[in-house]
Design a protein around this motif. Structure first.
Motif, PDB file in Angstrom:
ATOM      1  N   ARG A 298       0.813  -1.220   0.000  1.00  0.00           N
ATOM      2  CA  ARG A 298       0.000   0.000   0.000  1.00  0.00           C
ATOM      3  C   ARG A 298       0.845   1.267   0.000  1.00  0.00           C
ATOM      4  NH1 ARG A 298      -5.528   0.110   1.343  1.00  0.00           N
ATOM      5  NH2 ARG A 298      -6.485  -1.951   1.216  1.00  0.00           N
ATOM      6  N   LEU A 299       2.150   1.133  -0.124  1.00  0.00           N
ATOM      7  CA  LEU A 299       2.997   2.301  -0.300  1.00  0.00           C
ATOM      8  C   LEU A 299       2.855   2.780  -1.739  1.00  0.00           C
ATOM      9  CD1 LEU A 299       6.300   1.365   1.566  1.00  0.00           C
ATOM     10  CD2 LEU A 299       4.755   3.253   2.119  1.00  0.00           C
ATOM     11  N   ARG A 300       2.626   4.074  -1.920  1.00  0.00           N
ATOM     12  CA  ARG A 300       2.392   4.619  -3.250  1.00  0.00           C
ATOM     13  C   ARG A 300       3.200   5.899  -3.469  1.00  0.00           C
ATOM     14  NH1 ARG A 300      -0.353   0.584  -3.263  1.00  0.00           N
ATOM     15  NH2 ARG A 300      -2.619   0.355  -3.321  1.00  0.00           N
ATOM     16  N   PRO A 301       3.752   6.067  -4.655  1.00  0.00           N
ATOM     17  CA  PRO A 301       4.224   7.394  -5.035  1.00  0.00           C
ATOM     18  C   PRO A 301       3.026   8.197  -5.518  1.00  0.00           C
ATOM     19  CG  PRO A 301       4.702   5.817  -6.775  1.00  0.00           C
ATOM     20  CD  PRO A 301       4.062   5.045  -5.659  1.00  0.00           C
ATOM     21  N   CYS A 302       2.963   9.463  -5.172  1.00  0.00           N
ATOM     22  CA  CYS A 302       1.864  10.303  -5.624  1.00  0.00           C
ATOM     23  C   CYS A 302       1.838  10.323  -7.147  1.00  0.00           C
ATOM     24  CB  CYS A 302       2.017  11.720  -5.076  1.00  0.00           C
ATOM     25  SG  CYS A 302       0.662  12.836  -5.546  1.00  0.00           S
ATOM     26  N   ALA A 303       0.620  10.257  -7.714  1.00  0.00           N
ATOM     27  CA  ALA A 303       0.477  10.211  -9.162  1.00  0.00           C
ATOM     28  C   ALA A 303       0.784  11.542  -9.838  1.00  0.00           C
ATOM     29  CB  ALA A 303      -0.939   9.761  -9.529  1.00  0.00           C
ATOM     30  N   SER A 304       0.884  12.600  -9.052  1.00  0.00           N
ATOM     31  CA  SER A 304       1.219  13.895  -9.644  1.00  0.00           C
ATOM     32  C   SER A 304       2.686  13.910 -10.072  1.00  0.00           C
ATOM     33  CB  SER A 304       0.980  15.021  -8.641  1.00  0.00           C
ATOM     34  OG  SER A 304       1.528  16.238  -9.113  1.00  0.00           O
TER      35      SER A 304
ATOM     36  N   LEU B  92       1.185   6.224   2.350  1.00  0.00           N
ATOM     37  CA  LEU B  92       0.627   4.915   2.664  1.00  0.00           C
ATOM     38  C   LEU B  92      -0.875   4.976   2.433  1.00  0.00           C
ATOM     39  CD1 LEU B  92       1.302   2.073   3.741  1.00  0.00           C
ATOM     40  CD2 LEU B  92       0.796   2.927   6.026  1.00  0.00           C
ATOM     41  N   ASP B  93      -1.363   4.142   1.542  1.00  0.00           N
ATOM     42  CA  ASP B  93      -2.780   4.150   1.171  1.00  0.00           C
ATOM     43  C   ASP B  93      -3.598   3.392   2.211  1.00  0.00           C
ATOM     44  OD1 ASP B  93      -5.237   4.077  -0.011  1.00  0.00           O
ATOM     45  OD2 ASP B  93      -4.627   2.960  -1.790  1.00  0.00           O
ATOM     46  N   HIS B  94      -4.321   4.135   3.033  1.00  0.00           N
ATOM     47  CA  HIS B  94      -5.163   3.533   4.063  1.00  0.00           C
ATOM     48  C   HIS B  94      -6.610   3.330   3.591  1.00  0.00           C
ATOM     49  CE1 HIS B  94      -2.313   3.537   7.380  1.00  0.00           C
ATOM     50  NE2 HIS B  94      -1.993   4.793   7.132  1.00  0.00           N
ATOM     51  N   SER B  95      -6.899   3.661   2.340  1.00  0.00           N
ATOM     52  CA  SER B  95      -8.273   3.540   1.858  1.00  0.00           C
ATOM     53  C   SER B  95      -8.683   2.072   1.791  1.00  0.00           C
ATOM     54  CB  SER B  95      -8.417   4.180   0.479  1.00  0.00           C
ATOM     55  OG  SER B  95      -7.723   3.441  -0.503  1.00  0.00           O
TER      56      SER B  95
ATOM     57  N   ARG C 143      -4.641   7.422  -5.384  1.00  0.00           N
ATOM     58  CA  ARG C 143      -3.577   7.802  -6.312  1.00  0.00           C
ATOM     59  C   ARG C 143      -2.791   9.020  -5.854  1.00  0.00           C
ATOM     60  NH1 ARG C 143      -5.510   9.000 -11.984  1.00  0.00           N
ATOM     61  NH2 ARG C 143      -3.268   8.792 -12.370  1.00  0.00           N
ATOM     62  N   TRP C 144      -3.414   9.866  -5.041  1.00  0.00           N
ATOM     63  CA  TRP C 144      -2.804  11.151  -4.712  1.00  0.00           C
ATOM     64  C   TRP C 144      -2.404  11.197  -3.240  1.00  0.00           C
ATOM     65  CZ3 TRP C 144      -2.626  12.635  -9.502  1.00  0.00           C
ATOM     66  CH2 TRP C 144      -3.689  12.351 -10.356  1.00  0.00           C
ATOM     67  N   CYS C 145      -1.318  11.888  -2.953  1.00  0.00           N
ATOM     68  CA  CYS C 145      -0.921  12.051  -1.554  1.00  0.00           C
ATOM     69  C   CYS C 145      -1.961  12.876  -0.816  1.00  0.00           C
ATOM     70  CB  CYS C 145       0.459  12.695  -1.461  1.00  0.00           C
ATOM     71  SG  CYS C 145       0.537  14.421  -2.024  1.00  0.00           S
ATOM     72  N   SER C 146      -2.643  13.761  -1.533  1.00  0.00           N
ATOM     73  CA  SER C 146      -3.694  14.587  -0.946  1.00  0.00           C
ATOM     74  C   SER C 146      -4.718  14.905  -2.020  1.00  0.00           C
ATOM     75  CB  SER C 146      -3.111  15.892  -0.385  1.00  0.00           C
ATOM     76  OG  SER C 146      -4.135  16.812  -0.078  1.00  0.00           O
TER      77      SER C 146
END
Length: 206
Positions: free
Chosen positions: A162-168, A176-179, A185-188
């Protein structure tokens, strides 16, 4: 404002948070990493103390706890060791079940382990009933907490996917994607997600 301090009179946040783990928020002190706009936010020892005050559990960082220039360099080096650990964890094609530490440079592993050895902030119950966090050296203690958080994250096999680089393409943050569906996809959504939506609308001429 510290995540543990709900004082509404505190000054506006200076540093970005919300990456899902303390160690990932710390990575964001090098803003726009990997882009032409890369910006160092830990510009001096006072900036490091300000980050600890805002983002760590210790709301009070006495003047005597502001790190030396050498301490600032070590804090930046710790940040890059955390980044190395996290990027090893999310590199495409990494064999499933391979611990991130197995691909980490010895210098980064040594720095993380050494930082994690220091005492971390301890809770204290105030007379008011509020929980406060204390450390004789709040900066070193918070850096130890960051190192321990990074090591714990690296050993959490259920979280690594669930670690993700922001898609921007202009952001550079890792979160860390807690959804629940794990498709964030986005950090915020308020910042990068909103900007992406506006860009998409402009491209469609809306």
């Amino acid at each position: 404002m510290s995540a543990y301090d709900t004082d509404v009179t505190a000054p506006p946040a200076r540093f970005r948070e919300g990456a899902g783990r303390l160690c990932l928020d710390y990575l964001r002190t090098l803003r726009y990493r990997g882009t032409p706009a890369v910006t160092e936010e830990l510009t001096d020892p006072a900036a490091l103390a300000a980050w600890v005050r805002q983002c760590g559990p210790c709301a009070d960082v006495p003047a005597g706890s502001v790190p030396s220039p050498d301490g600032l360099r070590e804090a930046r080096a710790l940040r890059e060791a955390v980044y190395a650990l996290v990027t090893v964890a999310i590199v495409p094609g990494r064999p499933a079940g391979t611990p991130p530490g197995a691909g980490l440079a010895e210098s980064a592993r040594t720095r993380l382990n050494r930082a994690a050895d220091h005492a971390v902030p301890a809770p204290r119950l105030a007379a008011s009933g509020d929980l406060r966090w204390h450390a004789d050296d709040p900066v070193t203690a918070t850096l130890a907490l960051i190192a321990r958080d990074a090591l714990d994250l690296a050993a959490s096999s259920g979280l690594l996917p669930r670690l993700r680089p922001c898609a921007s393409p202009t952001c550079g943050a890792i979160f860390l994607d807690h959804s629940r569906p794990g498709t964030r996809r986005w950090c915020s959504m308020d910042v990068c997600g909103n900007q992406a939506k506006k860009t998409a609308l402009r491209a469609r001429g809306v």
